[in-house]
Motif scaffolding. Structure first.
Motif, PDB file in Angstrom:
ATOM      1  N   UNK A  30       0.836  -1.191   0.000  1.00 17.11           N
ATOM      2  CA  UNK A  30       0.000   0.000   0.000  1.00 17.11           C
ATOM      3  C   UNK A  30       0.875   1.247   0.000  1.00 17.11           C
ATOM      4  N   UNK A  31       0.237   2.389  -0.204  1.00 17.58           N
ATOM      5  CA  UNK A  31       0.864   3.682   0.005  1.00 17.58           C
ATOM      6  C   UNK A  31       0.069   4.411   1.091  1.00 17.58           C
ATOM      7  N   UNK A  32       0.710   5.309   1.798  1.00 15.19           N
ATOM      8  CA  UNK A  32       0.018   6.063   2.840  1.00 15.19           C
ATOM      9  C   UNK A  32      -0.746   7.229   2.216  1.00 15.19           C
ATOM     10  N   UNK A  65       7.056   9.349   2.384  1.00  9.40           N
ATOM     11  CA  UNK A  65       6.149  10.250   1.673  1.00  9.40           C
ATOM     12  C   UNK A  65       4.762   9.625   1.587  1.00  9.40           C
ATOM     13  N   UNK A  66       3.736  10.427   1.814  1.00 12.22           N
ATOM     14  CA  UNK A  66       2.359   9.986   1.612  1.00 12.22           C
ATOM     15  C   UNK A  66       1.798  10.527   0.310  1.00 12.22           C
ATOM     16  N   UNK A  89       5.913   5.812  -1.989  1.00 13.99           N
ATOM     17  CA  UNK A  89       6.417   4.495  -2.371  1.00 13.99           C
ATOM     18  C   UNK A  89       5.588   3.365  -1.764  1.00 13.99           C
ATOM     19  N   UNK A  90       5.283   2.386  -2.587  1.00  8.19           N
ATOM     20  CA  UNK A  90       4.564   1.207  -2.115  1.00  8.19           C
ATOM     21  C   UNK A  90       5.401   0.472  -1.069  1.00  8.19           C
ATOM     22  N   UNK A 140       4.412   2.152  15.863  1.00  7.20           N
ATOM     23  CA  UNK A 140       3.660   3.384  16.103  1.00  7.20           C
ATOM     24  C   UNK A 140       3.914   4.366  14.964  1.00  7.20           C
ATOM     25  N   UNK A 141       3.096   4.346  13.911  1.00 11.51           N
ATOM     26  CA  UNK A 141       3.202   5.368  12.877  1.00 11.51           C
ATOM     27  C   UNK A 141       2.378   6.608  13.233  1.00 11.51           C
ATOM     28  N   UNK A 142       2.930   7.764  12.918  1.00  8.76           N
ATOM     29  CA  UNK A 142       2.228   9.036  13.064  1.00  8.76           C
ATOM     30  C   UNK A 142       1.964   9.551  11.660  1.00  8.76           C
ATOM     31  N   UNK A 143       0.696   9.549  11.264  1.00  7.04           N
ATOM     32  CA  UNK A 143       0.307   9.980   9.927  1.00  7.04           C
ATOM     33  C   UNK A 143       0.044  11.491   9.971  1.00  7.04           C
TER      34      UNK A 143
END
Length: 318
Positions: free
Chosen positions: A194-196, A235-236, A250-251, A269-272
């Motif tokens: 996936x991509x963000x 990068x999202x 990037x996938x 723990x991702x911070x979007x």
């Protein structure tokens, strides 16, 4: 997975930014252009706070299933609170992801203009220090993200504070992720390719093997292996769109562990980092030229773009 080559993503020190902001921005932006990823050490988030957050995260997901599900908001798109195991699915994937997670967003004062589109946080009774810990961590991620966005702005020949109004009161989300132990014959992977969605993602917890990026130059999957305590940043899609793909989203994926690690949980723990809901994602003029025509002539608000993507990954039902 054991034979996956490592991505040669450079490790940069955010401490260098104060001494040489242009040099740090050049190195950070170049890593983004090549990989869509960077690894950042000395990010400024205190280790005792991170350690406390890991303890609270493990305690949260160790709660009884029924207690966790009391904090699941049906129809809420997973915006806040608990999302059960096997709910989210990567776009175009055949199997749901083998994970459960909890979302924490920005605390808004009563009557705030974004109150109708940014949900209230959901706070569990247990663990007892959960709310205080993650409000503090959210703020720390916010500050680190502001510094990284300043570097991106410099790299794009924008004013260093260009992103400040865009992300003030932004709809950022701190996700606590638990990938439970899985059987050898598990159907699907921990997180499908996936991509963000957002501007950038700041991730802690990638030291445990599993995170891989798809190298656009070769088509190979490459493992991301940060030093202990470093942050992985990527990068999202919102930033990709804003920069006309100069900075690519990037996938990436989280693959299942080798047999000897399948009985262990994995936490991250991702911070979007998101802009404010009314931010207009409009292609930056300096990223458009004869060789790179504008891919997105029609701008879109961050809120509308987020909604479209949440439908695609199954968190919002049409």
């Amino acid at each position: 997975m054991l034979d996956t080559a490592s991505a040669q993503v450079p490790t940069l020190s955010l401490a260098d930014q104060a001494r040489d902001p242009d040099g740090f921005a050049a190195a950070f932006g170049a890593s983004f252009e090549r990989f869509g990823f960077a690894i950042v050490a000395d990010h400024g988030i205190a280790q005792p706070l991170i350690d406390r957050a890991w303890r609270e995260t493990e305690s949260l997901f160790a709660l009884p299933e029924a207690e966790k599900r009391d904090h699941f908001i049906a129809g809420g798109g997973g915006a806040r609170g608990y999302t059960p195991f096997k709910t989210e699915i990567a776009k175009d994937a055949k199997h749901v992801d083998l994970k459960e997670f909890w979302h924490i967003g920005r605390e808004l004062p009563a009557g705030h203009r974004f109150a109708e589109v940014m949900a209230d946080n959901v706070w569990p009774v247990r663990p007892e220090e959960f709310k205080d810990t993650f409000l503090e961590l959210f703020t720390a991620f916010d500050r680190a993200g502001d510094r990284l966005l300043s570097a991106i702005a410099r790299y794009l020949d924008l004013a260093p504070d260009w992103f400040d109004p865009a992300v003030r009161d932004g709809n950022s989300v701190l996700r606590l992720l638990h990938y439970p132990p899985i059987p050898v014959d598990a159907e699907g992977v921990r997180a499908g390719a996936h991509e963000d969605i957002n501007l950038i993602t700041l991730l802690l917890g990638a030291e445990e093997a599993g995170l891989e990026l798809l190298d656009r130059a070769t088509g190979d999957w490459l493992a991301i292996k940060p030093p202990e305590g470093a942050m992985v940043v990527n990068v999202g899609d919102m930033l990709q769109r804003l920069t006309n793909h100069r900075l690519p989203s990037t996938t990436h994926r989280v693959v299942n562990p080798p047999p000897e690690r399948r009985g262990h949980s994995r936490y991250s723990m991702p911070f979007f980092l998101h802009p404010a809901p009314d931010f207009l994602i409009e292609t930056l003029p300096q990223t458009i030229d004869a060789e790179h025509p504008n891919r997105y002539p029609e701008p879109i608000t961050a809120h509308d773009y987020l909604h479209q993507r949440l439908v695609e990954i199954g968190l919002i039902k049409n």
